[in-house]
Write a protein that holds these residues in place. Structure first.
Motif, PDB file in Angstrom:
ATOM      1  N   SER A   1     -75.589   7.092  13.147  1.00 24.03           N
ATOM      2  CA  SER A   1     -74.667   6.802  13.740  1.00 24.03           C
ATOM      3  C   SER A   1     -73.647   5.432  13.222  1.00 24.03           C
TER       4      SER A   1
ATOM      5  N   GLN B   1     -71.314  12.498  19.407  1.00 24.37           N
ATOM      6  CA  GLN B   1     -72.891  12.850  19.889  1.00 24.37           C
ATOM      7  C   GLN B   1     -72.304  12.761  21.194  1.00 24.37           C
TER       8      GLN B   1
ATOM      9  N   ASP C   1     -70.483  13.355  15.108  1.00 26.92           N
ATOM     10  CA  ASP C   1     -71.918  12.870  14.834  1.00 26.92           C
ATOM     11  C   ASP C   1     -73.171  13.946  15.608  1.00 26.92           C
ATOM     12  N   GLU C   2     -73.999  14.743  15.331  1.00 25.58           N
ATOM     13  CA  GLU C   2     -75.029  16.060  15.437  1.00 25.58           C
ATOM     14  C   GLU C   2     -74.237  16.349  17.402  1.00 25.58           C
TER      15      GLU C   2
HETATM   16 MG   LIG Z   1     -77.049   8.520  16.287  1.00 31.06          MG
END
Ligand SMILES: [Mg+2]
Ligand SMILES: Nc1ncnc2c1ncn2[C@@H]1O[C@H](COP(=O)(O)OP(=O)(O)OP(=O)(O)O)[C@@H](O)[C@H]1O
Lengths: 258, 339
Positions: free
Chosen positions: A44, A86, A170-171
């Motif tokens: 991140s 995320q 991000d993910e």
């Molecule tokens: Mg992260």
């Protein structure tokens, strides 16, 4: 032609915590660069630098060959770098179309007196989502009522629509079921096929492997290795991620228990 | 796909509007006092409670926008006194023309609002604390400076100042309907409601207000100017307080240095009754106006019914709790969050 994004020996510290050091990688148009690593590996942190949320304090960050240092996400967006985070891809209480256009709202009016062009907002949103194969019943519904996968898709469609050259995720699949993760990965592939450069962050090598062209492995803030897809297969990738020998030890342990 | 559409009928649409609860409340309060008192529903009665609601509602609407943007302003109440004091001191004590004094007072309000916003954004502290500080500071300044300049705790004598007639016409005159005089503050209130409602749902800035209150990091990530939006909202509440301060000083021609204390909570209560979430990101300008209307109707209705004012506090407390419960229920329906 220079790559869309290139980072060279980049580093970042939060106070005394070295979150990232000596990381180098590239992102090319029409390719997916996948960043893998355990919790706290610095994934991140890396993409927050690319997205203009944080600034690097070592190394060099180039966009299309130009060294840059973004002071805000707006600046990164102006360079064509859009990020889907995320958990904070969207504002849950706002409607789908208001989220879609947030920060780039269409307006009409006379001279300096301007107001939202709600009709354009709604129809464009519906169309942009349909183009990516997302079928929503109502663009006036709050985004919070969508499923996690649908929310990610709205955020991705938004980035693609507003002409992002680089899409950072991000993910995107972290909180999703198998089927929904598949849907999101399909949109990632679609964005790539439209010529965007994609940075995909994930824990899961099975999500990464099918769509990625390049793998950057991080561990405790430092690069563990970088591979082109042709250089590594999924088993080796999984083994590397889990720390190679450590995984073998774990396998032995589990087998012994069974 | 069509099987999913079923439930979004008209009632569902209505129920997620933040002002619905306040509208029902206003109707109930109106009917109640119309039945139990003689004067409440007469033109004279209406003029009285509309005026009460207006001076509360002008600031409550601005406070609602700020709350939707995720912040509080506890200094808005004393700000109505501070701005009145600036205007009154400059024109009575220093002999300024009232118009000039009013403009300087506005600049003062804008400055304090900007400072509030800047401090909140800069320090990252809750606005509750930061504006509690400016609330106390303004309160101290109001008393200290007034005492230093006049030797008393009030400033009066506006009537004999330069430009009083013109400014008074704009901010403190009356208009007649059915032989009854209505305060012009009511018109100002209507203008503020219309402007705020339009701003909130029809403009980019309005979109940003919801976004910075609903999820500040998400808003920032897509390029919404977070700091600017919030600072402007603080300047908005200060401006609304200036408008009320100006109306008050020109109507009553006297201002007490300790005026305005306690109003800050009335604004927040009106906004919450009107459907604003304390956590930000949800609410409406019209709802806050209805909240102020309920406030004004109940306060004057209790006077007409010749009850003790204590009952008003009880009523407020019950209203506030009911509103928060209803709002929470509505919000859950609006969100129906699935994770
Ligand atoms: Mg992260
Ligand atoms: N704002 C911050 N202040 C201080 N330390 C931070 C901050 N953000 C991250 N860190 C630290 O930096 C390191 C890397 O964090 P980062 O969030 O980049 O990890 P990650 O790889 O994204 O992990 P995850 O898979 O859990 O999301 C961690 O040790 C974390 O505690």
């Amino acid at each position: 032609m220079s790559p869309l994004i290139e980072v060279v020996d980049i580093g970042k510290t939060y106070g005394s915590v070295i979150a990232l050091r000596d990381v180098s990688t590239v992102v090319n148009a029409g390719e997916v660069t996948c960043v893998l690593g355990d919790n706290g590996a610095g994934k991140s942190t890396l993409i927050k630098i690319l997205a203009g949320v944080h600034q690097h304090d070592r190394g060099e960050f180039r966009v299309e060959g130009e060294p840059v240092r973004f002071s805000s996400p707006r600046e990164a967006l102006d360079h064509g770098i859009a990020t889907v985070y995320q958990d904070l891809a969207v504002v849950p209480l706002m409607s789908v179309w208001r989220n879609f256009f947030l920060g780039s709202e269409p307006t009409k009016g006379f001279g300096p007196v301007r107001w939202l062009d709600r009709k354009t907002g709604r129809t464009t949103t519906r169309k942009a989502l349909a183009d990516m194969g997302i079928d929503l019943r109502d663009v006036e519904q709050p985004v919070g009522t969508l499923s996690g996968g649908e929310r990610q898709c709205v955020a991705i469609a938004r980035a693609v629509h507003f002409g992002a050259k680089v899409l950072i995720l991000d993910e995107p699949t972290a909180a999703l079921g198998v089927k929904q993760a598949g849907v999101v990965l399909r949109y990632v592939a679609q964005a790539r096929d439209r010529g965007l450069g994609v940075v995909l962050i994930t824990h899961n090598p099975h999500h990464a492997y099918p769509v990625a062209d390049r793998f950057l492995l991080l561990k405790r803030g430092a690069p563990l290795g970088q591979y082109e897809k042709s250089e590594i297969d999924i088993n080796e990738l999984t083994r590397q991620m889990a720390g190679g020998a450590e995984l073998e030890a774990l396998e032995h342990e589990l087998r012994a228990q069974a | 796909m069509d099987e999913r559409v079923g439930r979004s009928g008209l009632t569902d649409r209505l129920i997620v509007r933040p002002e619905v609860g306040a509208l029902l409340g206003a109707v109930v309060v109106f009917v109640f006092f119309t039945v139990v008192t003689e004067q409440f529903a007469t033109i004279g009665g209406v003029a009285t409670w509309l005026d009460d609601s207006a001076t509360l509602g002008i600031v409550a609407v601005a406070v609602a926008l700020l709350m939707i943007g995720g912040e509080f302003d506890l200094s808005a109440g004393v700000m109505t006194a501070s701005t009145a004091l600036v205007t009154a001191t400059l024109s009575t004590h220093y002999g300024w023309n009232v118009w000039a004094a009013v403009v300087v007072s506005l600049l003062f309000a804008l400055g304090v609002g900007a400072l509030n916003g800047w401090l909140v954004m800069r320090t990252g502290l809750p606005s509750f604390i930061v504006t509690l500080g400016s609330f106390l500071a303004l309160q101290g300044l109001n008393l200290g400076i007034t005492r230093a300049i006049t030797g008393t705790v009030q400033v009066s004598g506006m009537r004999s100042t330069d430009g009083y007639a013109g400014a008074g016409y704009l901010f403190a005159s009356t208009f007649t309907i059915g032989g009854v005089e209505f305060q012009i503050s009511i018109l100002w209130w209507v203008v503020v409601i219309a402007a705020a409602a339009w701003l909130l749902v029809r403009t980019r800035f309005g979109n940003w207000i919801f976004a910075v209150g609903g999820s500040a990091p998400s808003a920032r990530a897509v390029g919404v100017p977070l700091v600017r939006t919030k600072i402007l909202l603080f300047m908005g509440t200060a401006t609304a307080a200036w408008l009320v301060g100006t109306i008050n000083i020109l109507r009553f021609t006297t201002v007490q240095a300790n005026q305005g204390i306690g109003l800050e909570f009335q604004y927040i209560i009106a906004a919450v009754i009107g459907g604003c979430l304390l956590t930000g990101g949800f609410g409406s300008a019209i709802g806050a106006a209805l909240g102020a209307l309920i406030f004004g109707m109940a306060r004057q209705g209790i006077v007409y019914a010749q009850w003790n004012n204590d009952w008003f506090q009880l009523f407020l407390g019950v209203m506030l709790l009911a509103a928060v419960l209803v709002n929470n229920g509505l919000r859950k329906r609006a969100e129906r969050v699935r994770r």
